[in-house]
Scaffold this active site. Structure first.
Site, PDB file in Angstrom:
ATOM      1  N   PHE B  74      10.278   2.302 -14.515  1.00  0.00           N
ATOM      2  CA  PHE B  74      11.112   0.913 -14.293  1.00  0.00           C
ATOM      3  C   PHE B  74      10.320  -0.441 -15.093  1.00  0.00           C
ATOM      4  CE2 PHE B  74       9.182   1.680 -10.561  1.00  0.00           C
ATOM      5  CZ  PHE B  74       8.379  -0.260 -10.204  1.00  0.00           C
ATOM      6  N   PHE B  76       8.926  -3.271 -14.206  1.00  0.00           N
ATOM      7  CA  PHE B  76       7.684  -2.708 -15.576  1.00  0.00           C
ATOM      8  C   PHE B  76       6.431  -2.401 -14.728  1.00  0.00           C
ATOM      9  CE2 PHE B  76       9.287  -6.709 -17.700  1.00  0.00           C
ATOM     10  CZ  PHE B  76       9.394  -6.388 -18.665  1.00  0.00           C
TER      11      PHE B  76
END
Lengths: 557, 155, 55
Positions: B74, B76
């Site tokens: 995802f 980050f």
């Protein structure tokens, strides 16, 4: 030298008429303005990634990366190609373009410039840091996509303009084989128009409505497939005009002839047929496409290597036959007889040299599971810097050294030629260092498209740092070269002494008959349609019928 | 159309070489099972966090020295953040994304694939050498893309 | 139909024309392309080796 000056003043062809020259020059200069800005962005990126500078807080690495990619790969290339082709078509069909072509050319220019400005403004405003591949579900401002669409539509009009010139020529010269340059231009535009149709569908029917919020979600897989349906022939759209210069212009520059008219045409037909149905080789590491379909595209991709092998042979053959006539003997004696101090030859020649490792690397990238070694690593960045950034760009520089003065009615002086040689050397050395570092790091797993990072000082990532500095140094040399190039082109446009410059177009040595089948476009387009349906029909149908749940838009920058 | 004798030989050698590449690739991909990761599984990207097993990302032992790793990529980062196996273990990675496209790469191994929202990517790797392996995202995913990484510790 | 007839005509034409100099010396060209081929082969096998080693 006296002889050279004489040739300069009386050229063996009608100069290109002002109306066509202005149009071509307008495209070429937009190309080089974009090139200059892109070079600045590229240099900054190199320095950041090399750990040498940090960007100010109001600037984002991925923003300048987007600017670099869009301006270099999409704007510089497309504008230069359109301008170059217009000039060459004018040169080989009697020195001028007729009203319809000029009109289409200018309308195309206005659309393309408008599109460029729209996309440019969204990038500057940080509304479109999606890189030049704009993969959904990263969502840019709708104006970014609309700008891209205008750029494409403008280039279509330019293509229709070239088709109009071609038709006019054929009507006026019934039964004759078209000039080689015109034939290649037509093939290039057919490739371009067919290749851009799917990305136009992606932009118009998927991205724009979704970015405007008219539809809530997007089919990611389909958008990627449509993008790469376009993305690979895009690289051939860059390459083919460089090949045109290699096949048609370079032989004349070195005082030789076209090696084989028919084979040149045949190679372009092969590129047209096999550069499109191959897009999955960019998607080899993705889920959602079966291993079998990937392999089919891999095989088709490797077929497109063959016309490049033909090109390699043709180029060496031109060099050898010309060099031997000038007295070169032995196995490689002819090599020394080439005009090494003429930038019009030297720049494209360096481009050809870069294309050897470029092509070899491309075969590796496309080799199915081998792609796992290099996929999305900085190897790939190195790969397209030696292909489009060196082979194509150096050829375009070499073309510009005579094209710009030919269009402005000026001369490439000895000093300008010397500067052009220096510029070519800087570009070549810079590109060599940078791409060598990139290829090496890529094999060690360093990712592409990534801001400076040590991954929390992970030893693997720390091992890349020295190469990153070499890369930055190469980028610095490239930037110096880019500035020099812009200065040379300004000189050739506005300040060089007036005179006539030859627009080099080579002919075959003996009269060669060309099989008429090569010019039967409906046959080739039909065959291409068949190949496209074969390669893409079933997978795209599957992607629509069994699609994954769609994705909403994201802005993660 | 006329082909010079040397050009004929050259093109035959070239085509032969390419054919050899294709044969090697096909044997290696299909007979030796080394085809690129091409999983066809799908998932609703907006419900990743509540869809098992991705609601609880982690390692599941499925055999002697064999694990399934259910992971999310995802903006980050990756989940789970900590994974540890003993040397010689095989991990079957299953990765998906709840947001944008990510990459999943372990440098100096052949583990390298795209993570697309809506799809579950799978690949297996046997970690023979002990060490701390870096997993990084190699597809641009936003402003924090350069920090998106995690590690696997092999003891 | 037209195309087929054309093809036949073309076939005849290409048989008639043998004007292109076959004796043209292209030894250097052949050597040069073989070097290119060698680079392709070595590069490809190198990465294939790396792939197998990392498997």
């Amino acid at each position: 030298m006296v002889i050279a000056r004489k040739i300069d003043d009386s050229i063996p062809h009608v100069p290109i008429q002002r109306s066509a020259a202005k149009l071509s020059l307008a495209y070429v200069w937009v190309a080089y303005i974009a090139f200059g800005l892109a070079a600045l962005a590229g240099m900054l990126q190199g320095m950041v990634r090399g750990g040498i500078i940090e960007l100010p807080s109001w600037m984002n690495y991925y923003q300048i990366l987007t600017a670099h990619g869009v301006l270099m790969a999409l704007i510089f290339t497309t504008f230069f190609i359109v301008g170059f082709i217009f000039s060459g078509v004018a040169r080989t069909t009697g020195g001028s373009l007729h009203g319809t072509t000029l009109k289409l050319g200018w309308v195309g220019w206005i659309l393309m410039v408008t599109g460029t400005l729209m996309a440019g403004v969204t990038i500057v405003m940080n509304e479109a840091s999606v890189l030049y591949t704009f993969y959904a579900p990263l969502k840019a401002s709708p104006y970014f996509y609309i700008g891209a669409a205008l750029l494409v539509v403008g280039s279509w009009l330019a293509g229709v303009g070239v088709f109009a010139s071609y038709r006019k020529w054929r009507r006026e010269n019934p039964g004759k084989t078209s000039p080689l340059f015109v034939f290649m231009s037509v093939a290039t535009y057919i490739l371009w128009i067919i290749a851009t149709l799917p990305v136009a569908v992606e932009v118009l029917f998927q991205l724009i409505p979704w970015s405007l919020g008219l539809v809530p979600s997007i089919n990611i897989m389909l958008s990627r497939t449509l993008f790469w349906f376009f993305g690979h022939p895009l690289v051939y759209f860059w390459l083919l005009p460089a090949y045109m210069a290699w096949y048609v212009c370079v032989p004349r520059i070195i005082g030789g002839h076209v090696f084989s008219d028919s084979l040149s045409r045949l190679s372009f037909i092969c590129f047209l047929l096999f550069s499109i149905p191959v897009g999955f080789h960019h998607q080899l590491m993705e889920p959602g496409i079966s291993a079998g379909w990937k392999m089919i595209h891999v095989v088709l991709t490797l077929i497109v290597v063959i016309p490049s092998l033909m090109t390699a042979f043709s180029m060496f053959a031109v060099f050898e036959t010309t060099g031997r006539k000038k007295g070169g003997s032995g196995l490689f004696g002819w090599f020394k007889k080439l005009p090494w101090s003429d930038a019009r030859f030297f720049a494209p020649f360096m481009g050809m040299l870069f294309f050897i490792p470029g092509g070899a690397g491309g075969i590796i990238n496309a080799s199915n599971q081998l792609n796992a070694v290099v996929h999305n690593t900085i190897w790939v960045t190195g790969h397209f810097h030696i292909t489009v950034g060196a082979a194509v760009a150096l050829t375009f520089f070499g073309v510009s050294f005579w094209l710009v003065p030919a269009l402005t009615g000026r001369r490439l002086t000895k000093t300008a030629n010397r500067m052009a040689m220096v510029q070519t050397v800087f570009w070549s050395v810079g590109m060599f260092l940078m791409s060598f570092a990139m290829h090496t790091m890529g094999l060690q797993g360093a990712p592409r498209r990534t801001d400076y990072t040590t991954y929390m000082d992970h030893p693997t990532a720390l091992g890349w740092m020295d190469y990153q500095r070499v890369m930055a140094f190469g980028g610095g040399l490239l930037f110096v070269s880019a500035i020099l190039l812009i200065l040379i082109l300004l000189y050739l446009t506005f300040y060089a002494p007036k005179g006539n410059t030859e627009y080099p177009i080579a002919e075959t040595e003996t009269n060669q008959t060309v099989p008429g089948i090569l010019e039967r476009w409906p046959v080739w387009i039909g065959l291409l349609a068949f190949l496209i349906v074969l390669a893409y029909g079933y997978p795209i149908m599957e992607q629509i019928q069994h699609q994954a749940p769609g994705s909403p838009p994201f802005r993660t920058w | 159309m006329h082909l010079h004798r040397y050009e004929k030989i050259w093109l035959m050698l070239g085509a032969g070489g390419l054919a050899l590449f294709v044969v090697l690739l096909c044997v290696n991909a299909f007979a030796m099972g080394m085809a690129p990761p091409s999983s066809m599984e799908m998932i609703d990207p907006e419900k990743v966090m509540e869809t098992p097993p991705f609601d609880k990302p982690g390692l599941v032992q499925v055999g002697d020295k064999e694990y399934d790793a259910y992971m999310t990529a995802f903006a980050f980062g990756f989940a789970p953040t900590k994974m540890e196996v003993e040397a010689g273990s095989t991990i079957n990675f299953h990765v998906t994304s709840p947001d944008v496209i990510h990459g999943f790469q372990i440098p100096e191994t052949n583990v390298n694939f795209m993570v697309l929202p809506g799809h579950i990517s799978s690949a297996s790797y046997t970690f023979d050498k002990p060490g701390e392996y870096l997993i990084l995202c190699n597809e641009y995913c936003g402003a924090g893309h350069q920090v998106m990484a995690t590690t696997i510790i092999v003891k | 139909m037209e195309t087929q007839i054309d093809k036949l005509k073309q076939g005849k034409k290409s048989k008639e024309k043998k004007t292109q100099p076959e004796q043209e010396e292209l030894k250097g060209t052949f050597a040069a392309v073989l070097i290119v081929g060698g680079i392709i082969l070595v590069g490809w096998l190198g990465v294939f080796g790396l792939f197998l080693e990392r498997a």
